[in-house]
Write a protein that holds these residues in place. Sequence first.
Motif, PDB file in Angstrom:
ATOM      1  N   SER A   1       0.817  -1.222   0.000  1.00  0.00           N
ATOM      2  CA  SER A   1       0.000   0.000   0.000  1.00  0.00           C
ATOM      3  C   SER A   1       0.846   1.265   0.000  1.00  0.00           C
ATOM      4  O   SER A   1       0.513   2.266   0.657  1.00  0.00           O
ATOM      5  CB  SER A   1      -0.945   0.005   1.220  1.00  0.00           C
ATOM      6  N   VAL A   2       1.945   1.214  -0.729  1.00  0.00           N
ATOM      7  CA  VAL A   2       2.836   2.365  -0.870  1.00  0.00           C
ATOM      8  C   VAL A   2       2.712   2.888  -2.296  1.00  0.00           C
ATOM      9  O   VAL A   2       2.797   2.121  -3.248  1.00  0.00           O
ATOM     10  CB  VAL A   2       4.298   1.978  -0.582  1.00  0.00           C
ATOM     11  N   SER A   3       2.495   4.194  -2.437  1.00  0.00           N
ATOM     12  CA  SER A   3       2.313   4.759  -3.770  1.00  0.00           C
ATOM     13  C   SER A   3       3.329   5.833  -4.121  1.00  0.00           C
ATOM     14  O   SER A   3       3.448   6.227  -5.284  1.00  0.00           O
ATOM     15  CB  SER A   3       0.899   5.350  -3.899  1.00  0.00           C
ATOM     16  N   SER A   4       4.061   6.332  -3.137  1.00  0.00           N
ATOM     17  CA  SER A   4       5.090   7.339  -3.387  1.00  0.00           C
ATOM     18  C   SER A   4       6.299   7.041  -2.519  1.00  0.00           C
ATOM     19  O   SER A   4       6.240   6.176  -1.629  1.00  0.00           O
ATOM     20  CB  SER A   4       4.547   8.737  -3.095  1.00  0.00           C
ATOM     21  N   ASP A   5       7.412   7.750  -2.759  1.00  0.00           N
ATOM     22  CA  ASP A   5       8.651   7.479  -2.020  1.00  0.00           C
ATOM     23  C   ASP A   5       8.385   7.453  -0.517  1.00  0.00           C
ATOM     24  O   ASP A   5       7.947   8.450   0.067  1.00  0.00           O
ATOM     25  CB  ASP A   5       9.700   8.537  -2.339  1.00  0.00           C
ATOM     26  N   THR A   6       8.657   6.296   0.085  1.00  0.00           N
ATOM     27  CA  THR A   6       8.328   6.064   1.492  1.00  0.00           C
ATOM     28  C   THR A   6       9.392   5.183   2.133  1.00  0.00           C
ATOM     29  O   THR A   6       9.894   4.254   1.510  1.00  0.00           O
ATOM     30  CB  THR A   6       6.956   5.359   1.618  1.00  0.00           C
ATOM     31  N   ILE A   7       9.734   5.486   3.352  1.00  0.00           N
ATOM     32  CA  ILE A   7      10.617   4.619   4.131  1.00  0.00           C
ATOM     33  C   ILE A   7       9.747   3.919   5.170  1.00  0.00           C
ATOM     34  O   ILE A   7       9.049   4.575   5.950  1.00  0.00           O
ATOM     35  CB  ILE A   7      11.756   5.425   4.785  1.00  0.00           C
ATOM     36  N   THR A   8       9.764   2.601   5.138  1.00  0.00           N
ATOM     37  CA  THR A   8       8.830   1.814   5.940  1.00  0.00           C
ATOM     38  C   THR A   8       9.554   0.870   6.890  1.00  0.00           C
ATOM     39  O   THR A   8      10.493   0.182   6.490  1.00  0.00           O
ATOM     40  CB  THR A   8       7.900   0.991   5.022  1.00  0.00           C
ATOM     41  N   LEU A   9       9.105   0.860   8.127  1.00  0.00           N
ATOM     42  CA  LEU A   9       9.631  -0.074   9.128  1.00  0.00           C
ATOM     43  C   LEU A   9       8.601  -1.168   9.357  1.00  0.00           C
ATOM     44  O   LEU A   9       7.414  -0.879   9.550  1.00  0.00           O
ATOM     45  CB  LEU A   9       9.949   0.672  10.419  1.00  0.00           C
ATOM     46  N   PHE A  10       9.057  -2.414   9.296  1.00  0.00           N
ATOM     47  CA  PHE A  10       8.201  -3.574   9.556  1.00  0.00           C
ATOM     48  C   PHE A  10       8.672  -4.242  10.847  1.00  0.00           C
ATOM     49  O   PHE A  10       9.877  -4.441  11.039  1.00  0.00           O
ATOM     50  CB  PHE A  10       8.300  -4.588   8.417  1.00  0.00           C
ATOM     51  N   ARG A  11       7.738  -4.596  11.724  1.00  0.00           N
ATOM     52  CA  ARG A  11       8.121  -5.284  12.952  1.00  0.00           C
ATOM     53  C   ARG A  11       7.153  -6.413  13.255  1.00  0.00           C
ATOM     54  O   ARG A  11       5.950  -6.315  12.980  1.00  0.00           O
ATOM     55  CB  ARG A  11       8.220  -4.305  14.113  1.00  0.00           C
ATOM     56  N   LYS A  12       7.682  -7.471  13.828  1.00  0.00           N
ATOM     57  CA  LYS A  12       6.890  -8.666  14.089  1.00  0.00           C
ATOM     58  C   LYS A  12       6.134  -8.617  15.408  1.00  0.00           C
ATOM     59  O   LYS A  12       5.106  -9.289  15.560  1.00  0.00           O
ATOM     60  CB  LYS A  12       7.804  -9.898  14.084  1.00  0.00           C
TER      61      LYS A  12
END
Length: 254
Positions: free
Chosen positions: A83-94
Amino acid sequence: MLITVLFSILVSSVIATEKDIALPRLNNTKAAEAFIDSAEVVVIGFLEGEESHGYQELVAAAKRVDSVSVAICTVKEVWADYSVSSDTITLFRKADNHQENLDIAEAKKVEADGLVNFITINEVRYLTEYNQVTAVGLFNSEVKSHLLLFANRGTKQYTELQKKLRALAPEFTGKFLFVLINGAVKSNLRSLGYFGITSQDLPRVGIYDGLSDMKWLLPEGEISTERVQEFCQSFLRGELKEVKQAGAEPKTEL
């Protein structure tokens, strides 16, 4: 001839260094899924390329936060899967199955310091040590129930209990955040006092429910995996609401 050889060696060294600091590329959804699954916390820069606004700052931040793996994805078909449509820095955590997005497409200025703060604040793990920085990520999580391990760093029990509860935490993903509070740190004495205990009473285990602002302590005794597990389950079954709360009157924060 010698100068030419030395120049070639120097150029090769510079190229190697540049490659060393380049972020890994994720070229398809399968690679992205594998990367996200590879650690408790990871960061992906969904950026158009190495010339993108924020790329160099992300590289610099990645070098400073070596506890978190960082990669880049330039394939927009993969972006859509997250669900990213433009320049984005994303953090994923469990720990709470959370995806934290930092939209930099419209940002006038992106700094490495800001990205370091973004990563460290949101670096919530299966067992997160409580401090002023991690408190922000913990209390911003949608998971409002915390299983708290109060223990004094440097003791044998501290290390053993750390491992034990970290191993148990995945069983309660989405239900509890497991938090370690070091009783040997002066700034944490307020948290201990909130539960009516001191550093001499440790180790102890407690539950704090942010929704009801209620708190309980596991009765004294061995802190076994089975007892902590049942303590968590009793809260989820609603049974602790009939049990006397620990410590002082309820407050809005630890």
